[in-house]
Design a protein around this motif. Structure first.
Motif, PDB file in Angstrom:
ATOM      1  N   LEU A 146      44.478 -55.244  42.545  1.00  0.00           N
ATOM      2  CA  LEU A 146      45.423 -56.117  41.993  1.00  0.00           C
ATOM      3  C   LEU A 146      46.077 -57.074  41.998  1.00  0.00           C
ATOM      4  O   LEU A 146      46.367 -58.116  41.206  1.00  0.00           O
ATOM      5  N   GLY A 147      46.639 -56.932  43.091  1.00  0.00           N
ATOM      6  CA  GLY A 147      47.812 -57.569  43.967  1.00  0.00           C
ATOM      7  C   GLY A 147      49.189 -57.320  43.219  1.00  0.00           C
ATOM      8  O   GLY A 147      49.145 -56.572  42.442  1.00  0.00           O
ATOM      9  N   LEU A 148      50.083 -58.456  44.504  1.00  0.00           N
ATOM     10  CA  LEU A 148      51.374 -57.721  43.719  1.00  0.00           C
ATOM     11  C   LEU A 148      52.237 -58.211  42.495  1.00  0.00           C
ATOM     12  O   LEU A 148      51.144 -59.751  41.834  1.00  0.00           O
ATOM     13  N   SER A 149      52.169 -57.603  41.105  1.00  0.00           N
ATOM     14  CA  SER A 149      52.187 -58.223  39.703  1.00  0.00           C
ATOM     15  C   SER A 149      53.160 -57.382  39.159  1.00  0.00           C
ATOM     16  O   SER A 149      53.869 -55.994  39.495  1.00  0.00           O
ATOM     17  N   SER A 162      49.368 -41.255  36.691  1.00  0.00           N
ATOM     18  CA  SER A 162      49.158 -40.655  37.378  1.00  0.00           C
ATOM     19  C   SER A 162      49.721 -39.118  37.994  1.00  0.00           C
ATOM     20  O   SER A 162      51.246 -39.180  38.566  1.00  0.00           O
ATOM     21  N   ALA A 163      49.158 -38.053  38.018  1.00  0.00           N
ATOM     22  CA  ALA A 163      49.064 -37.149  39.047  1.00  0.00           C
ATOM     23  C   ALA A 163      49.427 -36.808  39.958  1.00  0.00           C
ATOM     24  O   ALA A 163      50.258 -37.124  41.024  1.00  0.00           O
ATOM     25  N   TYR A 164      47.959 -37.941  40.853  1.00  0.00           N
ATOM     26  CA  TYR A 164      48.243 -37.602  41.890  1.00  0.00           C
ATOM     27  C   TYR A 164      47.079 -39.200  42.082  1.00  0.00           C
ATOM     28  O   TYR A 164      46.383 -39.468  41.221  1.00  0.00           O
ATOM     29  N   SER A 165      47.098 -39.630  43.135  1.00  0.00           N
ATOM     30  CA  SER A 165      46.213 -40.737  43.145  1.00  0.00           C
ATOM     31  C   SER A 165      45.520 -40.753  44.245  1.00  0.00           C
ATOM     32  O   SER A 165      45.170 -40.542  45.206  1.00  0.00           O
ATOM     33  N   ASP A 166      44.052 -41.479  43.634  1.00  0.00           N
ATOM     34  CA  ASP A 166      42.832 -41.783  44.954  1.00  0.00           C
ATOM     35  C   ASP A 166      43.498 -42.658  45.423  1.00  0.00           C
ATOM     36  O   ASP A 166      42.809 -43.261  46.372  1.00  0.00           O
ATOM     37  N   TYR A 167      43.942 -43.399  44.936  1.00  0.00           N
ATOM     38  CA  TYR A 167      44.397 -44.583  45.641  1.00  0.00           C
ATOM     39  C   TYR A 167      45.970 -44.686  46.568  1.00  0.00           C
ATOM     40  O   TYR A 167      46.570 -44.575  45.565  1.00  0.00           O
ATOM     41  N   SER A 168      46.253 -45.608  47.044  1.00  0.00           N
ATOM     42  CA  SER A 168      47.635 -45.706  48.120  1.00  0.00           C
ATOM     43  C   SER A 168      48.404 -46.804  47.530  1.00  0.00           C
ATOM     44  O   SER A 168      47.176 -47.532  47.132  1.00  0.00           O
ATOM     45  N   TRP A 169      49.153 -47.028  47.230  1.00  0.00           N
ATOM     46  CA  TRP A 169      49.766 -48.235  46.418  1.00  0.00           C
ATOM     47  C   TRP A 169      49.625 -49.244  47.420  1.00  0.00           C
ATOM     48  O   TRP A 169      48.962 -50.792  47.228  1.00  0.00           O
ATOM     49  N   GLU A 170      49.289 -49.457  49.005  1.00  0.00           N
ATOM     50  CA  GLU A 170      48.640 -50.650  49.598  1.00  0.00           C
ATOM     51  C   GLU A 170      47.510 -50.925  49.068  1.00  0.00           C
ATOM     52  O   GLU A 170      47.377 -52.258  48.398  1.00  0.00           O
TER      53      GLU A 170
END
Length: 452
Positions: free
Chosen positions: A131-134, A117-125
């Motif tokens: 998706l859960g921490l994986s 991604s160059a920019y994201s519609d989603y934050s990491w949180e």
């Protein structure tokens, strides 16, 4: 065990931009420039190429999330899964990268994923919330570095390989455990059958011992009853003959002689009666079911019943919390009554008669009871015969010789053993090995007492 497989170098790129696919192919499919220069140097100057040649990766393309999911599903079905997927996070108008990854993992849970991604519609949180921490997920920011992409490809494909080996090893272990479990189950069945066979054999052995004891008791019965019966018959015959003579008027009866003949007949009848009573005692013991028996209680009753024969002997009991035994109370009382009577008779002429009863759990499942006296002892030539029916060292008319035979039969019937050790002039020790009670109950309390 699963055989090792070739390294999986299959990579899927999911991106709606055609140029991105070309970039990934240039980075991952072609050998690096340094490798080509090394080969040229080796051709011109004859220097050996020492670096290993990178074979590159097999790269497939999907331009929308649904197409990528279909490719992963097909690859899994064909047994040629992808090790790694580079997935763009924005792919209008279809599924976005996050949803695509979630559905990719439904098709192949081992797939390693790099979100680009160059920019994201989603934050990491937000991404981790969906998706859960994986450990299967990494983020790669655009524009990306070629070396970074190759490093990710090598590292994650190797990780996939290790994960697959781990799964294979786990499957091997499951199969081995299943095989071992099957073998253990068969072994348990064999052990259970052997234990059942052993229990049946032990039961037959006990029955055989019981029959042996009965056989030993009955072997001399005819002879022992025949002697007093002959006396009775001779006495009655003589009386009848004398009465016939009296009735015929040929002579008068001699009262003294008649009294002596009657006494002989009564003595013979009394001996037969005692023999029959001893057999009745023995036969009654067979009818009682075996149950938990407290040694203190049966010894109390046996000692009380034997008090006349014990006379002035001091009886000491040392049971030290001996566990209960398996048997019948009437049988156990008769067993210890016989041993106490025998000890009482042996200590009649001892200056300070003493009888000691001890009980210990000597080995698992068994209780050893000892009855020791300081009486006259048993002669060596008699030790092997003391349990024989009708064998006795007592004077004629003082016993039937069945007391210790009955004791032997009772012990055999309970599945135990009895042995004797003696030194003439120093007393005798009878050791009785009895099975411990199988019923769940508190062990009998210890008792240490003496009676004179």
């Amino acid at each position: 065990m699963n055989a090792p497989t070739a390294a999986n170098r299959r990579i899927l790129v999911v991106d709606d931009n055609q140029a991105i696919h070309q970039d990934f192919r240039k980075i991952l499919c072609s050998p690096p420039a340094s490798t080509a220069l090394d080969a040229m140097e080796a051709a011109l100057f004859g220097s050996p190429a020492t670096a290993p040649v990178d074979p590159g990766f097999e790269v497939d393309s999907a331009f929308q999330g649904e197409e990528g999911i279909a490719k992963v599903k097909t690859a899994v079905a064909e047994g040629r899964p992808y090790a790694l997927a580079f997935v763009d996070i924005r792919m209008p108008p279809g599924l976005d990268g996050v949803e695509t990854v979630r559905r990719l993992w439904k098709e192949d849970e081992d797939l390693q994923v790099v979100l680009c991604s160059a920019y994201s519609d989603y934050s990491w949180e937000e991404m981790t919330q969906r998706l859960g921490l994986s450990q299967r997920l990494l983020i790669l920011r655009k524009p990306f570095d070629n070396i970074e992409v190759r490093q990710l490809a090598h590292a994650l494909s190797e990780k996939w390989e290790l994960l697959r080996q781990s799964h294979n090893r786990l499957e091997d272990l499951k199969r081995e455990v299943s095989a071992w479990t099957g073998e253990l189950a068969l072994a348990n069945e064999r052990i259970a059958k052997e234990m059942d066979d052993r229990a049946k054999l032990e039961l037959r052995l006990v029955q055989a011992q019981r029959l042996e004891a009965l056989g030993r008791l009955t072997a001399g019965l005819a002879h022992e009853i025949n002697n007093p019966l002959s006396v009775i018959m001779a006495s009655v015959g003589f009386l009848r003959s004398e009465l016939d003579e009296q009735l015929a008027g040929r002579h008068q009866l001699d009262a003294g002689e008649m009294r002596e003949v009657c006494s002989d007949a009564l003595m013979g009848a009394d001996r037969i009666l005692r023999i029959v009573n001893d057999f009745r005692i023995f036969s009654r013991l067979d009818g009682h079911p075996q149950t938990r028996v407290d040694l203190n209680e049966v010894l109390d009753h046996a000692q009380s019943a034997a008090s006349y024969n014990l006379g002035r002997a001091q009886v000491v009991r040392d049971l030290q919390n001996a566990p209960a035994v398996q048997g019948s109370e009437p049988g156990m009382e008769q067993l210890f009554l016989g041993l106490l009577n025998n000890a009482g008779y042996a200590t009649q002429n001892t200056a300070e008669p003493r009888i000691v009863i001890t009980a210990r759990e000597r080995e698992e499942g068994w209780v050893m009871v000892e009855v020791k006296d300081n009486g006259t002892g048993i002669a060596p030539e008699h030790l092997g015969r003391i349990f024989d029916p009708f064998f006795t060292t007592k004077p004629p008319g003082t016993g039937t010789g069945l007391g210790l035979s009955i004791v032997y039969g009772i012990v055999s019937g309970f599945g135990g053993t009895i042995e004797v050790e003696s030194t003439p002039g120093q007393g005798a020790t009878f050791r009785v090995k009895l099975p411990r009670s199988t019923e769940a109950a508190a062990p009998s309390s210890s008792s240490s007492s003496s009676m004179s």
